[in-house]
Write an enzyme that holds these catalytic residues in place. Structure first.
Site, PDB file in Angstrom:
ATOM      1  N   PHE A 183      51.496  41.618  35.551  1.00 35.44           N
ATOM      2  CA  PHE A 183      51.539  42.358  36.819  1.00 35.44           C
ATOM      3  C   PHE A 183      50.979  43.767  36.675  1.00 35.44           C
ATOM      4  CE2 PHE A 183      55.166  39.466  36.266  1.00 35.44           C
ATOM      5  CZ  PHE A 183      54.699  38.444  37.069  1.00 35.44           C
ATOM      6  N   GLN A 192      51.581  31.301  43.574  1.00 37.46           N
ATOM      7  CA  GLN A 192      51.232  32.706  43.360  1.00 37.46           C
ATOM      8  C   GLN A 192      51.471  33.545  44.622  1.00 37.46           C
ATOM      9  OE1 GLN A 192      47.154  33.391  42.209  1.00 37.46           O
ATOM     10  NE2 GLN A 192      47.808  34.604  40.461  1.00 37.46           N
ATOM     11  N   GLU A 213      47.415  39.087  44.330  1.00 35.52           N
ATOM     12  CA  GLU A 213      48.077  40.316  44.762  1.00 35.52           C
ATOM     13  C   GLU A 213      48.369  40.393  46.249  1.00 35.52           C
ATOM     14  OE1 GLU A 213      46.558  43.792  42.041  1.00 35.52           O
ATOM     15  OE2 GLU A 213      45.004  42.290  42.253  1.00 35.52           O
ATOM     16  N   THR A 254      48.624  32.781  36.159  1.00 39.35           N
ATOM     17  CA  THR A 254      47.877  32.730  37.409  1.00 39.35           C
ATOM     18  C   THR A 254      47.376  31.328  37.733  1.00 39.35           C
ATOM     19  OG1 THR A 254      45.919  33.245  36.120  1.00 39.35           O
ATOM     20  CG2 THR A 254      47.059  35.087  37.128  1.00 39.35           C
ATOM     21  N   GLY A 289      40.403  36.102  45.145  1.00 42.18           N
ATOM     22  CA  GLY A 289      41.652  35.957  44.400  1.00 42.18           C
ATOM     23  C   GLY A 289      42.865  35.928  45.312  1.00 42.18           C
TER      24      GLY A 289
END
Lengths: 723, 152
Positions: free
Chosen positions: A233, A614, A681, A470, A678
């Site tokens: 993280f 995720q 986040e 991930t 991605g």
């Protein structure tokens, strides 16, 4: 070739799950080597000042002690690279450099012994005499450095003065910590003059560059291995101080050294998310359209980090406030306060998780002020291009996220009045926020080798990129199986070794977006080469047969991420809409999140199973940010208080609400060949603001300072009763 | 000398009396599937079974385990065949980084034994009983799904 079903975007078991459920996945601290010695550290008992004397007499007498290192005998090390993009050190000075102390817990001595018990015992027997100096650990109580070159457009001050509606609010966040479950660990050993390091790192090539510089070695004399990393993280980007010291001690002793940080050392010596104070000033028309936005941030850095010249990193809060909403006049100001704390670093969605907390909170306040539905307010300020650069997004589907999320959540049934919904003893509240994160990618390469055995063709995939949990192993296996039309079990993926083709740091949600297209490019090269061996263009022949015909043995190709579209033409950005339901029992002041709906546009999803997991993980990270997490430092002495997992509380099973996560199937083909951005986040980014808005809807109480704790709500509720 | 019985095998070890069961497993017996997340009994990553009950091995002294049967994640599968809980964790994607996973699985297996009537175990009950096992990646909903899959 028979056409296999297209796997990209579908569900599927994680290819490394079998190793993880049987305890066979090997993390850095699991590496066993003959003659392994164990390290322990003594941290400074002061936060500012100097070490006057260190007495190691008693520690040396402990049986099994092999080596004690302090700044007196650590020996020379080369300059650490920092700021040149090749590697990152958490502290510009190497560890044990001199007598100066800049934060509580900074290593002042290292002990290496035959067993971990002996090392820990000996470290506790080291006597240190300090000359303490005053320490500053309170962001509100120290002088700041104002950043130059802050982003601005239009005339913000004039527009704020002229705006029919104005809002001026202060949002803050405490020091928070990435706190992965795996403590930072290193096993270092020297093979002749070469250094081999098993490390918990997000970036094997960063580690390699830093250690090569520190020891004056060519890069290829240093090897870093990180096949499995237990979460990160952001906290394993820098090469940690103890990693460097483990390598020093291993060389000195001529035997391998294992170094594992204790949990309190993780919290004290590994960079946290900086504390922030964010003043948001909004100017709007009466219909809610923004005319001015001013974002003044105060965040902290470390006194010893050489800010801003040597290390310009600061929590990048304005990255998101400048671009999200259509607004002609914008100004950001950023003050950075040097404190006697460990240098802050990256924590999941740095800048977005903090900046959106402030901006989306303010937007909810504006909606309440105007009597406009919070979702309608977002739609009125929506923009299809980056509001700051003016560049159009190549793929942008935020309206659809709002729409679908509102539908799944039932937002239309919301009564806007605070305290309008009750269930039993609890006030019920609904809130929402926008989520966003840039589409990032970097230069990356993947090697794919095609070979055959008695069962036909199989592929071996290799890159230095690291899977932190991930799902990178799975994503690359899926992409290669898809491109080569192989069964998934005929694809083997190797990751996290600096000897493999280069890959960037796993950070900024960039890695799948960088490596998946590279893997696909390698596969396409292999296909082109092998298809030339068909007897005619219509022949259906298996890869194994073509390989045999070619008489080549295994063939391999290294693919790179193709350049995307016309440089600079588009902006790439992921978006989402997050809806939250909370329950607050007024007598307890405790906020329970009961329901979360998140709808995201992250481009093409590569593996649905890992992506869902995720995104949920990001949402739970946001729940921790909103309700639980705060690393407190004693203002007088700079000591981290409760620096363990009972004091630094992270979400547990019992905190978990029902979470409904989905995404739009919207590839972003201008971004890369697969159209994937991605998803690591974006999940966290809007959660804290959505929770605070829901708490306001439930109780009428506006909390602008995280975390939203029961004592804070109880104080407000008690104040009301007295009124 | 301490006699430890782990996963059905007996080991005679010359141990520092301060050695935790966790460090004995990891550093002396090479059973590194059991993880050290905090060494303070606060995260659950080190959960093993002692005589079938879940125990935080970082808070247990190795010398105190004589005469007891210790089971670790390495001893849960029957040879190549995964324990139903391990299989369910794979099928439900009940993990990300995998570091807390051995502890979650050991805890979940023993938790179901603790309950008198598993069919009356609610989701909230499972979450409460599993709250000693932290997962920073946030795979909690999938862990719950895996446990529900195994529960009869």
């Amino acid at each position: 070739m028979a056409t296999a079903s297209r796997r990209i975007g579908g569900p599927g078991e994680r290819v490394d799950a079998g190793l993880k459920v049987t305890g066979q996945a090997r993390y850095a601290a699991d590496v066993a080597l003959p003659d392994l010695a164990h390290a322990a550290y003594l941290g400074s008992a002061i936060a500012s000042g100097r070490v006057l004397a260190i007495d190691t007499t008693r520690a040396e007498q402990v049986g099994g002690v092999l080596l004690i290192l302090t700044h007196h005998n650590r020996g020379p090390l080369g300059d650490l690279p920092n700021g040149d993009g090749t590697a990152l050190a958490p502290d510009p000075r190497p560890p044990l450099a001199d007598a100066r102390v800049h934060y509580h817990g900074q290593f002042v001595a290292m002990v290496v012994a035959e067993s971990p018990e002996q090392a820990a015992h000996a470290a506790a027997l080291i006597g240190v005499t300090y000359e303490p100096a005053p320490c500053l650990v309170d962001i509100d109580d120290a002088e700041a450095i104002r950043l130059e070159d802050n982003p601005r457009r239009g005339d913000c001050a004039a527009a704020l003065r002229a705006a029919p509606v104005a809002l001026d609010v202060l949002y803050s966040t405490p020091v928070q910590h990435p706190c992965p479950l795996e403590p930072h660990a290193t096993v270092a050993h020297w093979v002749g003059h070469d250094l081999v390091v098993h490390d918990s790192t997000q970036w094997v090539l960063g580690d390699r560059a830093l250690l090569a510089r520190a020891f004056g070695l060519a890069d290829d004399r240093v090897r870093i291995c990180a096949p499995f990393v237990g979460g990160s993280f952001g906290s394993k980007v820098c090469t940690a101080a103890h990693t460097l010291l483990a390598a020093v001690a291993a060389r000195r002793l001529g035997r391998p050294v294992k170094s594992v940080l204790r949990r309190e050392q993780v919290l004290a010596t590994i960079g946290p998310r900086a504390a922030t104070r964010q003043r948001i000033q909004l100017g709007a028309e009466r219909d809610g359209r923004l005319v001015a936005l001013r974002h003044h941030t105060r965040s902290h850095c470390a006194v010893n980090s050489g800010f801003p010249d040597r290390d310009p990193f600061h929590e990048p809060t304005s990255g998101v406030t400048r671009m999200l909403y259509a607004c002609p006049n914008y100004e950001a100001v950023h003050d950075v306060v040097p404190l006697h704390l460990m240098k802050p670093g990256w924590m999941r969605a740095p800048g977005e998780a903090t900046g959106l907390w402030a901006l989306e909170g303010a937007m909810d306040e504006l909606a309440c002020r105007l009597g406009v539905d919070p979702l309608e307010l977002r739609l009125r300020n929506h923009t299809a291009h980056n509001a700051h650069t003016g560049k159009p997004y190549a793929g942008e589907h935020l309206r659809e996220c709002y729409e679908r999320g509102a539908e799944r959540f039932g937002w239309a049934r919301r009564d806007p009045r605070p305290r309008s919904m009750r269930e039993g003893d609890a006030f019920v509240g609904w809130g929402l926020a926008t989520a966003t994160h840039p589409g990032n990618s970097d230069d990356a390469s993947v090697r794919v080798r095609l070979d055959r055995d008695s069962r036909g063709a199989y592929a071996s995939v290799a890159t230095a990129g690291v899977d932190l949990g991930t799902g990178l192993y799975t994503a690359l296996a899926v992409v290669v199986a898809d491109a080569l039309e192989l069964p998934l079990e005929r694809v083997h993926v190797e990751l996290g070794d600096s000897r493999l083709p280069p890959a960037p740091v796993t950070g900024g949600s960039n890695l799948t977006a960088s490596l998946a297209p590279a893997a696909r490019a390698a596969c396409l090269q292999l296909r082109r080469r092998l298809l030339g061996f068909r007897r005619d263009p219509d022949e259906l022949a298996a890869w194994g047969e073509l390989l045999a015909r070619a008489g080549l043995g295994p063939i391999e190709a290294v693919g790179a991420a193709e350049p995307r579209g016309v440089p600079g033409q588009y902006a790439y950005q992921s978006f989402g809409a997050q809806f939250v339901e909370v329950r607050v029992v007024p007598e307890l002041g405790q906020v329970r999140v009961t329901r979360v709906v998140g709808v995201f546009d992250v481009g093409q999803v590569v593996n649905a199973t890992a992506t869902r997991n995720q995104l949920i993980g990001g949402i739970l990270f946001g729940l921790g940010q909103a309700l639980l997490e705060r690393l407190v430092h004693d203002p007088a002495r700079g000591v981290p208080v409760g620096a363990d997992l009972a004091g630094y509380v992270i979400p547990a099973h019992a905190d978990v609400p029902d979470i409904d996560v989905s995404w739009l199937d919207t590839p972003d083909p201008a971004f890369n060949a697969l159209g994937c951005r991605g998803a690591g986040e974006i999940g966290i980014t809007g959660v804290a603001a959505a929770i605070a808005s829901a708490v306001h809807h439930a109780t009428g109480i506006r909390v602008r300072d995280l975390p939203i704790t029961p004592e804070r709500l109880l104080a407000e509720l008690a104040g009301e009763r007295e009124d | 000398m301490v006699l430890l019985s782990v996963n059905g095998a007996r080991h005679e070890l010359d141990l520092d009396p301060r050695t935790s069961l966790l460090d004995a497993l990891r550093e002396r017996l090479g059973l590194t599937g059991t993880k050290k997340g905090c060494d303070h009994g606060q995260c659950g990553a080190c959960t093993v079974h002692v005589d079938g009950r879940r125990v935080l091995s970082c808070l247990a002294l190795a010398v105190a385990q004589q005469g007891h049967e210790v089971t670790t994640i390495e001893g849960l599968a029957a040879g190549e065949r995964l324990h139903p809980m391990q299989r369910a964790f794979v099928e439900c994607d009940a993990l990300q980084c995998g570091f807390c996973t051995p502890g979650q699985i050991m805890s979940a297996v023993a938790m179901l034994v603790e309950v008198d009537d598993r069919r009356r175990l609610t989701d909230a009950g499972i979450r409460e009983r599993m709250s000693g096992n932290l997962c920073r990646c946030g795979a909690y909903p999938n862990i719950l799904a895996a446990i529900r899959r195994v529960r009869p």
